[in-house]
Enzyme design. Sequence first.
Site, PDB file in Angstrom:
ATOM      1  N   HIS A  51       0.880  -1.104   0.028  1.00 19.83           N
ATOM      2  CA  HIS A  51      -0.073   0.020   0.082  1.00 19.83           C
ATOM      3  C   HIS A  51       0.834   1.198   0.020  1.00 19.83           C
ATOM      4  O   HIS A  51       1.877   1.174   0.738  1.00 19.83           O
ATOM      5  CB  HIS A  51      -0.858   0.026   1.338  1.00 19.83           C
ATOM      6  CG  HIS A  51      -2.172  -0.622   1.404  1.00 19.83           C
ATOM      7  ND1 HIS A  51      -2.542  -1.381   2.192  1.00 19.83           N
ATOM      8  CD2 HIS A  51      -2.901  -1.064   0.581  1.00 19.83           C
ATOM      9  CE1 HIS A  51      -3.453  -2.113   2.233  1.00 19.83           C
ATOM     10  NE2 HIS A  51      -3.937  -1.763   0.967  1.00 19.83           N
ATOM     11  N   CYS A  83      -2.277   2.691   8.933  1.00 17.45           N
ATOM     12  CA  CYS A  83      -3.196   1.901   8.515  1.00 17.45           C
ATOM     13  C   CYS A  83      -4.299   1.730   9.382  1.00 17.45           C
ATOM     14  O   CYS A  83      -5.529   1.635   9.089  1.00 17.45           O
ATOM     15  CB  CYS A  83      -2.655   0.519   8.438  1.00 17.45           C
ATOM     16  SG  CYS A  83      -1.276   0.335   7.480  1.00 17.45           S
TER      17      CYS A  83
HETATM   18  N1  ARG Z   1      -3.456  -7.234   6.639  1.00 19.75           N
HETATM   19  C1  ARG Z   1      -4.156  -5.806   5.742  1.00 19.75           C
HETATM   20  C2  ARG Z   1      -3.911  -6.020   4.573  1.00 19.75           C
HETATM   21  O1  ARG Z   1      -3.165  -6.669   3.918  1.00 19.75           O
HETATM   22  C3  ARG Z   1      -3.208  -4.805   6.179  1.00 19.75           C
HETATM   23  C4  ARG Z   1      -3.606  -3.406   5.851  1.00 19.75           C
HETATM   24  C5  ARG Z   1      -2.691  -2.325   6.250  1.00 19.75           C
HETATM   25  N2  ARG Z   1      -3.449  -1.138   5.774  1.00 19.75           N
HETATM   26  C6  ARG Z   1      -2.612  -0.025   5.192  1.00 19.75           C
HETATM   27  N3  ARG Z   1      -3.344   1.082   5.146  1.00 19.75           N
HETATM   28  N4  ARG Z   1      -1.645  -0.201   4.748  1.00 19.75           N
HETATM   29  O2  ARG Z   1      -5.020  -5.546   3.916  1.00 19.75           O
END
Ligand code: ARG
Length: 296
Positions: free
Chosen positions: A193, A287
Amino acid sequence: MFPTARPPGFAVASPSPLMTSSAGPASRQVSPRRYLMCPPEHFDVTYAINPWMDPDRPVDRGLVLDQWQQLVTTYRQLGHEVAVLPPAPGLPDMVFAANGGLVVDGRAMGARFRHHERAAEAEHYLAWFRRYLDPAAVAPVHVLEAEGDVLQVGEVLLAGYGFRTDRAAHVEVAAWSGREVVSLELVDPRYYHLDTCLGVLDEQTLAWLPSAFAPEAQAELRRRYPDAIEVDADEAALLAINLVSDGRHVIVPPGATRFRAALEAADFVPIAVDLSELRKAGGGAKCATLELRSAA
Ligand code: ARG
């Protein structure tokens, strides 16, 4: 500011010891923020959709709740407001509120998740937006992992693609928001992300991990933000770039010592909050925090 009912969790800000403690005349200005967060009551790692996640490694549910609460307390002590979305069972990643939606100029767009494991989170966030923030909140047509991949810097929206969000969603966000959207290709699966490899410190300052971006994206970021702080690979691996900043205070993990020194040298105030349990799912402070940006 809120057109409908006042959301649960918002309270009049109490005097904020962290905000007043070290402010000097030349220091950077705080702008008060509103955040939406979701407690990790059902947090777990039961599937693996990014390289951080190992379903065989147990999570400590008590510790993750304490760490999350510490983050909430820190925001409130800084004078920011935190609204809380009730978590839903069976959605272990719902704590990662940044993925639940995108709020620009007081208007909300929901999320559409890449993986079916997270798909049902979207309706909970969208319902919250419609009830408490923007009755006209819309759901995106294309895959959009929301603020995880779309970060506002001043007037512009920086948007990541390559692992989660579809590039077509960038066009959708541009049309919906009326803002310039800068598409940036991500190339390192650990930084899947945008908010894991690019952090917004203020309206013109970033922290980032250049190697997580394709060459064209690196060039674009260097051109736009020549003063961006580069974070070392080993501190990026603590998810140190997954930061939350109010323009002065910056939430970072305790181990990121060189990054903290760089922030201090740039006149920011790093505040260490340990979110080691969330890191087992590939997430950190940003996140877990969705910023509810008001109309200017
Ligand atoms: N386990 C989640 C996923 O892989 C973690 C999300 C993390 N969120 C972020 N905004 N980077 O989707």
